[in-house]
Each structure stands twice: as C-alpha cells, then as structure tokens.
Design a protein around this motif. Structure first.
Motif, PDB file in Angstrom:
ATOM      1  N   PHE A   1      12.296  -7.071  31.197  1.00  0.00           N
ATOM      2  CA  PHE A   1      12.296  -8.580  31.004  1.00  0.00           C
ATOM      3  C   PHE A   1      13.418  -8.990  30.615  1.00  0.00           C
ATOM      4  CE2 PHE A   1      10.482  -7.026  27.022  1.00  0.00           C
ATOM      5  CZ  PHE A   1      10.920  -8.040  26.070  1.00  0.00           C
ATOM      6  N   THR A   2      13.618 -10.102  30.324  1.00  0.00           N
ATOM      7  CA  THR A   2      15.059 -10.910  29.478  1.00  0.00           C
ATOM      8  C   THR A   2      14.398 -11.796  28.397  1.00  0.00           C
ATOM      9  OG1 THR A   2      15.478 -12.476  31.337  1.00  0.00           O
ATOM     10  CG2 THR A   2      16.525 -10.559  31.395  1.00  0.00           C
ATOM     11  N   GLY A   3      15.314 -11.614  27.378  1.00  0.00           N
ATOM     12  CA  GLY A   3      15.034 -12.620  26.290  1.00  0.00           C
ATOM     13  C   GLY A   3      16.178 -13.298  26.035  1.00  0.00           C
ATOM     14  N   HIS A   4      16.189 -14.832  25.971  1.00  0.00           N
ATOM     15  CA  HIS A   4      17.342 -15.616  25.625  1.00  0.00           C
ATOM     16  C   HIS A   4      17.340 -16.454  24.652  1.00  0.00           C
ATOM     17  CE1 HIS A   4      17.893 -14.998  30.288  1.00  0.00           C
ATOM     18  NE2 HIS A   4      16.516 -14.808  30.243  1.00  0.00           N
ATOM     19  N   VAL A   5      18.236 -16.711  23.782  1.00  0.00           N
ATOM     20  CA  VAL A   5      18.437 -17.358  22.505  1.00  0.00           C
ATOM     21  C   VAL A   5      19.594 -18.375  22.749  1.00  0.00           C
ATOM     22  CG1 VAL A   5      18.619 -17.396  20.279  1.00  0.00           C
ATOM     23  CG2 VAL A   5      17.688 -15.630  21.195  1.00  0.00           C
ATOM     24  N   VAL A   6      19.260 -19.879  22.988  1.00  0.00           N
ATOM     25  CA  VAL A   6      20.232 -21.040  23.200  1.00  0.00           C
ATOM     26  C   VAL A   6      20.430 -21.728  21.899  1.00  0.00           C
ATOM     27  CG1 VAL A   6      20.772 -22.683  24.687  1.00  0.00           C
ATOM     28  CG2 VAL A   6      19.204 -21.071  25.578  1.00  0.00           C
ATOM     29  N   SER A   7      21.621 -21.792  21.446  1.00  0.00           N
ATOM     30  CA  SER A   7      21.904 -22.666  20.445  1.00  0.00           C
ATOM     31  C   SER A   7      22.733 -23.864  20.964  1.00  0.00           C
ATOM     32  CB  SER A   7      22.887 -21.784  19.318  1.00  0.00           C
ATOM     33  OG  SER A   7      23.876 -21.368  19.912  1.00  0.00           O
ATOM     34  N   THR A   8      23.662 -24.577  20.297  1.00  0.00           N
ATOM     35  CA  THR A   8      24.365 -25.701  20.790  1.00  0.00           C
ATOM     36  C   THR A   8      25.493 -25.183  21.519  1.00  0.00           C
ATOM     37  OG1 THR A   8      23.795 -27.003  19.238  1.00  0.00           O
ATOM     38  CG2 THR A   8      25.584 -27.713  20.388  1.00  0.00           C
ATOM     39  N   ASP A   9      26.230 -24.016  20.851  1.00  0.00           N
ATOM     40  CA  ASP A   9      27.301 -23.418  21.429  1.00  0.00           C
ATOM     41  C   ASP A   9      27.295 -22.267  21.998  1.00  0.00           C
ATOM     42  OD1 ASP A   9      28.903 -25.757  20.315  1.00  0.00           O
ATOM     43  OD2 ASP A   9      28.736 -25.012  18.531  1.00  0.00           O
ATOM     44  N   ALA A  10      26.246 -21.215  22.030  1.00  0.00           N
ATOM     45  CA  ALA A  10      26.123 -20.081  22.849  1.00  0.00           C
ATOM     46  C   ALA A  10      24.651 -19.939  23.223  1.00  0.00           C
ATOM     47  CB  ALA A  10      26.651 -19.236  21.824  1.00  0.00           C
ATOM     48  N   MET A  11      24.532 -18.961  24.412  1.00  0.00           N
ATOM     49  CA  MET A  11      23.532 -18.512  24.933  1.00  0.00           C
ATOM     50  C   MET A  11      23.553 -16.991  24.838  1.00  0.00           C
ATOM     51  SD  MET A  11      20.836 -19.172  28.260  1.00  0.00           S
ATOM     52  CE  MET A  11      21.897 -18.830  29.401  1.00  0.00           C
ATOM     53  N   ALA A  12      22.643 -16.091  24.188  1.00  0.00           N
ATOM     54  CA  ALA A  12      22.645 -14.852  24.063  1.00  0.00           C
ATOM     55  C   ALA A  12      21.480 -14.544  24.944  1.00  0.00           C
ATOM     56  CB  ALA A  12      22.539 -14.298  22.748  1.00  0.00           C
ATOM     57  N   THR A  13      21.618 -13.516  26.105  1.00  0.00           N
ATOM     58  CA  THR A  13      20.875 -12.989  27.036  1.00  0.00           C
ATOM     59  C   THR A  13      20.588 -11.471  26.796  1.00  0.00           C
ATOM     60  OG1 THR A  13      21.079 -14.739  28.372  1.00  0.00           O
ATOM     61  CG2 THR A  13      20.174 -12.647  29.313  1.00  0.00           C
ATOM     62  N   THR A  14      19.473 -11.108  26.506  1.00  0.00           N
ATOM     63  CA  THR A  14      19.330  -9.579  26.287  1.00  0.00           C
ATOM     64  C   THR A  14      18.255  -8.915  27.248  1.00  0.00           C
ATOM     65  OG1 THR A  14      19.720  -9.462  23.977  1.00  0.00           O
ATOM     66  CG2 THR A  14      18.893  -7.554  24.827  1.00  0.00           C
ATOM     67  N   PHE A  15      18.591  -7.881  27.918  1.00  0.00           N
ATOM     68  CA  PHE A  15      17.683  -7.308  29.065  1.00  0.00           C
ATOM     69  C   PHE A  15      17.064  -6.221  28.053  1.00  0.00           C
ATOM     70  CE2 PHE A  15      20.909  -9.241  31.552  1.00  0.00           C
ATOM     71  CZ  PHE A  15      20.382  -9.518  32.689  1.00  0.00           C
TER      72      PHE A  15
END
Length: 335
Positions: free
Chosen positions: A300-314
C-alpha cells in the motif's frame, strides 16, 4: 447499452463536492491508498489481503490517518450485487475495519472509485457501490457520484487539498471487455466536461490537486496503462495543475514521473496473491518518463501532505518501506 445522453448529462452536471473539514487545525493530512483489495474467506488471496490490511492498521495506529482511498476492483472478482451484499462485511468491514475498539481505521472514511471487477455484474452492480453510502448504516464508505466527485480538506493555515475521484470506465470504456459496451462516445464526452469543470473549480482554491482512478495512464506492468486515458487526461491534468494521479489495476507498486506529474500505481493489496514473477513488469516507458519504482510486491502507499510538500512512501505487506519520495505543490501554476 450505455446511458442515454440526456440522462448522462444530468448525471455529469452534478458533481458531488464534499468539504471534509476534519484536517482543519492540523498542519498535515495523512492518507492511505490501497488497490485491488477485497476478497472473501477461503479465497487463496485472503492471507495476502489480511497481511496488507494488518500493516495498514499498524500504519494508522502510528499516525492520524484522515482518509483511505480505495482504488477500485474493490470486491474481487465479481463486485457486489447490492448495498447489503454479504461481501461488504466479509471482504471489507471485517478484515479492514475490524469493528473492534482497537481498530485504527474505525470511523476513517473510505473514498472509493470503481474498477472493471466492480462492473462484473453490469452497471447495476457498479451502482450498488454508490448506493451503499445512502443505504447502509456504517459511516466509512464514500462514493457519492460518478463519473467524478471531489472532496476537500483544509490544513491549519487554511491550505486546501482537493481530491478528484474518477470512474475510469466512463472515460476509456474499451480498455476492458467488461465495460466496453456500457458507455459510448457521447458518454465519454460528457464525462470529460464534468471532469474539466471539477478540476477547474477545485483548482481555483486548492493548494494541492490529487486525482484518483482505477486504470493507470502510465504503467510498466502487464497492462502498460491505458493509452486512451493517457491521450484524454494527461493534457488536461497538466493544464489544470494536477500534482499526482493515483491508480490501481496492475498487480504492482509503481512510481512513474512524467514531468511535473507523479503517477502512483498501487494495485496489489490482495490481487496478486503473493509476489508475481518479475516478467510481469514490462519495463517499457515513453521517452522522458522516469520509472522510480516498479515492483510486484504486495502493499500500500502512505501519504503525508503539508502546505509545501507531499511525502509518499510505498510499503510492502509487512509494513516495510520500499520507496519514498517528496514533491512540492504545483499550486495550479500551469493554468
């Protein structure tokens, strides 16, 4: 037989827009994506699905997950018959939400799109997944309208994250035999009008614009992605400032970078039944397109979104990270 143009235009004209304020007062929004994920007990793929579901639950227990995106082929292999089909409990609520006091996903909304397996019982079976939101007492399932719908979340600094969800069969029905005869050229044209309106409206205020659908446009797996979707949607996504397109279908985890647009393929939460032979990965890619990850691992993938960045981890089925990347928002600079 497809929808009549008159009926379809009425359907397309009303795109559900949900303003989910749950992320407000938080500096980040976390969400999970899973594709091709729902199987019954006794199915040989069930242990694989349960392993992924358990890892998603652990991920959610360590972070405040705001939503799950279900990327289609939600109920393998033949969808559901109606809004009260036993598959809802057997393949979704029990293994994924668990319905216990310790479940980290209890109460977390699942925003869904449809895959070809969800159309296995015809258009009526597909419609049953839309009806579920209105006909059942549980609080988690969301699929308010087709061909597309929009949800919005807001961070503490009022930055807006807009998600646009597509029924890809309405845009490229010939991609799969199950849907080839359901929609015609007029239906596709109406779906494109609805999508363009949704993207334009969402893009007026959104800091982030993320699109989810079942069939991938870019993939190095067996399907190769839908060239029809690529021709239709890629120019529109680039013009409207879409940041990422998240899809399922292919039994793999992939990260494909196409200029400013990131493609996440995540279609192996259960359907592979284990690790497929690497020959499943075709490796073909258009010039100028970069393949950052292509693996037949379950996960699966997990995503963390802030105002200035989105981090995606598989993550694989055990919860171990396989690949991670970070991107900045386009902020619709490509208007």
């Amino acid at each position: 037989m497809g929808l009549t143009p008159a009926l379809f235009f009425r359907l397309a004209a009303v795109v559900a827009v949900v303003d989910g304020g749950a992320a407000r007062e938080k500096r980040t929004l976390r969400f999970v994506t899973v594709g091709d994920w729902g199987v019954r007990r006794g199915d040989g793929r069930r242990p694989s699905m349960e392993a992924v579901a358990s890892s998603v639950d652990r991920y959610a227990s360590e972070a405040d997950v705001g939503l799950v995106i279900a990327l289609g082929d939600n109920f393998l292999d033949a969808g559901v018959a109606n809004a009260s089909d036993p598959q809802w409990d057997a393949s979704w609520r029990r293994p994924w939400i668990n319905e216990t006091e310790t479940s980290s996903l209890k109460g977390v909304p699942w925003y869904a799109v449809l895959g070809e397996r969800d159309y296995a019982r015809g258009a009526g079976g597909a419609a049953a997944q839309t009806a579920r939101e209105w006909d059942a007492s549980d609080d988690e399932w969301r699929l308010p309208s087709r061909p597309c719908y929009v949800i919005k979340r807001h961070l503490a600094d009022h930055a807006e994250i807009a998600f646009v969800f597509l029924d890809t069969a309405m845009f490229a029905p010939a991609f799969h035999a199950t849907t080839a005869d359901l929609y015609n050229a007029s239906d596709v044209a109406a779906a494109m009008v609805a999508l363009d309106d949704a993207l334009r409206s969402a893009g007026d205020t959104a800091r982030w614009l993320i699109v989810a659908g079942h069939w991938p446009m870019r993939s190095v797996s067996d399907s190769g992605g839908s060239r029809a979707l690529l021709a239709l949607l890629r120019p529109l996504f680039l013009a409207r400032g879409v940041d990422a397109y998240v899809a399922g279908h292919d039994r793999a985890l992939e990260h494909v970078v196409d200029g400013p647009l990131h493609h996440v393929v995540n279609g192996n939460a259960a359907a592979g039944g284990g690790r497929l032979d690497d020959a499943y990965l075709l490796g073909a890619v258009d010039e100028g397109v970069d393949v950052a990850l292509a693996t037949t691992s379950l996960g699966f993938t997990g995503h963390v979104v802030s105002t200035d960045a989105m981090a995606t981890t598989f993550y694989d089925e055990t919860g171990e990270p396989l690949h991670a990347y970070e991107q900045a928002p386009r902020a619709n600079g490509a208007a």
